[in-house]
Design a protein around this motif. Sequence first.
Motif, mmCIF file in Angstrom:
data_model
loop_
_atom_site.group_PDB
_atom_site.id
_atom_site.type_symbol
_atom_site.label_atom_id
_atom_site.label_comp_id
_atom_site.label_asym_id
_atom_site.label_seq_id
_atom_site.Cartn_x
_atom_site.Cartn_y
_atom_site.Cartn_z
ATOM 1 N N SER A 131 29.212 -8.602 6.256
ATOM 2 C CA SER A 131 29.523 -8.427 7.671
ATOM 3 C C SER A 131 28.205 -8.368 8.433
ATOM 4 C CB SER A 131 30.323 -7.133 7.895
ATOM 5 O OG SER A 131 31.556 -7.193 7.220
ATOM 6 N N TRP A 132 27.989 -9.335 9.306
ATOM 7 C CA TRP A 132 26.709 -9.451 10.006
ATOM 8 C C TRP A 132 26.388 -8.166 10.754
ATOM 9 C CZ3 TRP A 132 28.600 -14.502 12.745
ATOM 10 C CH2 TRP A 132 28.805 -15.491 11.774
ATOM 11 N N GLY A 133 25.131 -7.777 10.651
ATOM 12 C CA GLY A 133 24.666 -6.612 11.389
ATOM 13 C C GLY A 133 25.102 -5.291 10.814
ATOM 14 N N GLU A 134 25.882 -5.300 9.733
ATOM 15 C CA GLU A 134 26.380 -4.058 9.146
ATOM 16 C C GLU A 134 25.820 -3.832 7.741
ATOM 17 O OE1 GLU A 134 30.604 -3.781 9.369
ATOM 18 O OE2 GLU A 134 30.679 -4.414 11.478
ATOM 19 N N ASP A 135 26.065 -4.782 6.835
ATOM 20 C CA ASP A 135 25.610 -4.582 5.460
ATOM 21 C C ASP A 135 24.604 -5.638 5.002
ATOM 22 O OD1 ASP A 135 27.392 -6.669 5.367
ATOM 23 O OD2 ASP A 135 28.833 -5.679 4.048
ATOM 24 N N HIS A 136 23.961 -6.311 5.960
ATOM 25 C CA HIS A 136 23.021 -7.375 5.600
ATOM 26 C C HIS A 136 21.790 -6.841 4.859
ATOM 27 C CE1 HIS A 136 21.782 -5.897 9.543
ATOM 28 N NE2 HIS A 136 20.555 -6.277 9.245
ATOM 29 N N THR A 137 21.458 -5.567 5.084
ATOM 30 C CA THR A 137 20.271 -5.017 4.416
ATOM 31 C C THR A 137 20.478 -4.815 2.916
ATOM 32 O OG1 THR A 137 20.953 -2.771 5.021
ATOM 33 C CG2 THR A 137 19.426 -3.902 6.510
ATOM 34 N N ILE A 154 31.510 -16.572 18.597
ATOM 35 C CA ILE A 154 31.930 -15.285 19.160
ATOM 36 C C ILE A 154 30.713 -14.631 19.796
ATOM 37 C CG2 ILE A 154 32.976 -13.041 18.697
ATOM 38 C CD1 ILE A 154 34.321 -14.238 16.258
ATOM 39 N N PRO A 155 30.564 -14.732 21.110
ATOM 40 C CA PRO A 155 29.354 -14.238 21.781
ATOM 41 C C PRO A 155 28.981 -12.800 21.465
ATOM 42 C CG PRO A 155 30.612 -15.589 23.297
ATOM 43 C CD PRO A 155 31.467 -15.430 22.066
ATOM 44 N N LYS A 156 29.937 -11.909 21.298
ATOM 45 C CA LYS A 156 29.594 -10.511 21.049
ATOM 46 C C LYS A 156 28.936 -10.314 19.681
ATOM 47 C CE LYS A 156 34.066 -8.932 19.210
ATOM 48 N NZ LYS A 156 35.189 -7.976 19.438
ATOM 49 N N LEU A 157 29.090 -11.303 18.806
ATOM 50 C CA LEU A 157 28.471 -11.224 17.486
ATOM 51 C C LEU A 157 27.096 -11.887 17.427
ATOM 52 C CD1 LEU A 157 31.483 -11.935 15.074
ATOM 53 C CD2 LEU A 157 30.607 -9.735 15.883
ATOM 54 N N PHE A 158 26.670 -12.545 18.511
ATOM 55 C CA PHE A 158 25.390 -13.266 18.485
ATOM 56 C C PHE A 158 24.219 -12.358 18.098
ATOM 57 C CE2 PHE A 158 26.743 -16.832 21.662
ATOM 58 C CZ PHE A 158 27.648 -17.293 20.731
ATOM 59 N N PRO A 159 24.070 -11.162 18.696
ATOM 60 C CA PRO A 159 22.939 -10.297 18.300
ATOM 61 C C PRO A 159 23.011 -9.879 16.829
ATOM 62 C CG PRO A 159 23.850 -9.594 20.407
ATOM 63 C CD PRO A 159 24.818 -10.578 19.832
#
Length: 223
Positions: A131-137, A154-159
């Motif tokens: 899940s991008w931005g959540e468990d990428h580390t 999905i623009p809200k997911l771009f960052p």
Amino acid sequence: MSCCMNDDDPFPADECLFTDTFSQDSVYNLMGQELSIIQLFGANLGVAAPVWESAVQLCRYFEGHSVEWRGRRVIELGSGTGVVGIVAARLGADVTLTDLPMTLPQLEANVCANMPSSGWPSAPPTVLPLSWGEDHTKFPSDWDLVLGADIVYIPKLFPLLVDTLAHLCKQKGVVYLSSKMRKEHKTASFFKKHLPTRFNVQLVHRYDNLNINIYRASFRKAR
């Protein structure tokens, strides 16, 4: 197909028309490889179910540029059916396919269905949730190639996508993203405004008739 009709019913009650999920098998010839791809259409998978044209064209692009896959570490984001990553694995790359958890059974089925008769030249593709931005580390940062086909909508997911790409490419990775340029999804703004905040971005190919762009991006390290 079973079908039953009742004279009082306005429509035939074909049970296949009302099932929540149905599958479709399709054959694709990409980069010299013949793939049999399972697509599980239904409410659970949504846009992850089909093979999108952007994935096919990304493979065509790589084929035209004679990319060397053997021995390279590759991760695909939003893999869906896994077409791009599976082709890379069949050509010798060490591949990790990622997507949301509900998509993983489809990915695993396609990996199994497309194992070469002589076995995988490197290793079987690994299938993992991301899940991008959540468990990428939880993922390493030393990939050679980071791939994505039609994942920018999905623009809200771009960052979150930019953060994920930056982590995966910290050491050396190069990103290739193939995208249908949809105005309603503000796809162009991702490549013009969001991705350039952390990456050097280059449009490397455009398919005018399909409105599909392929971008190459390299991580811009802080000085």
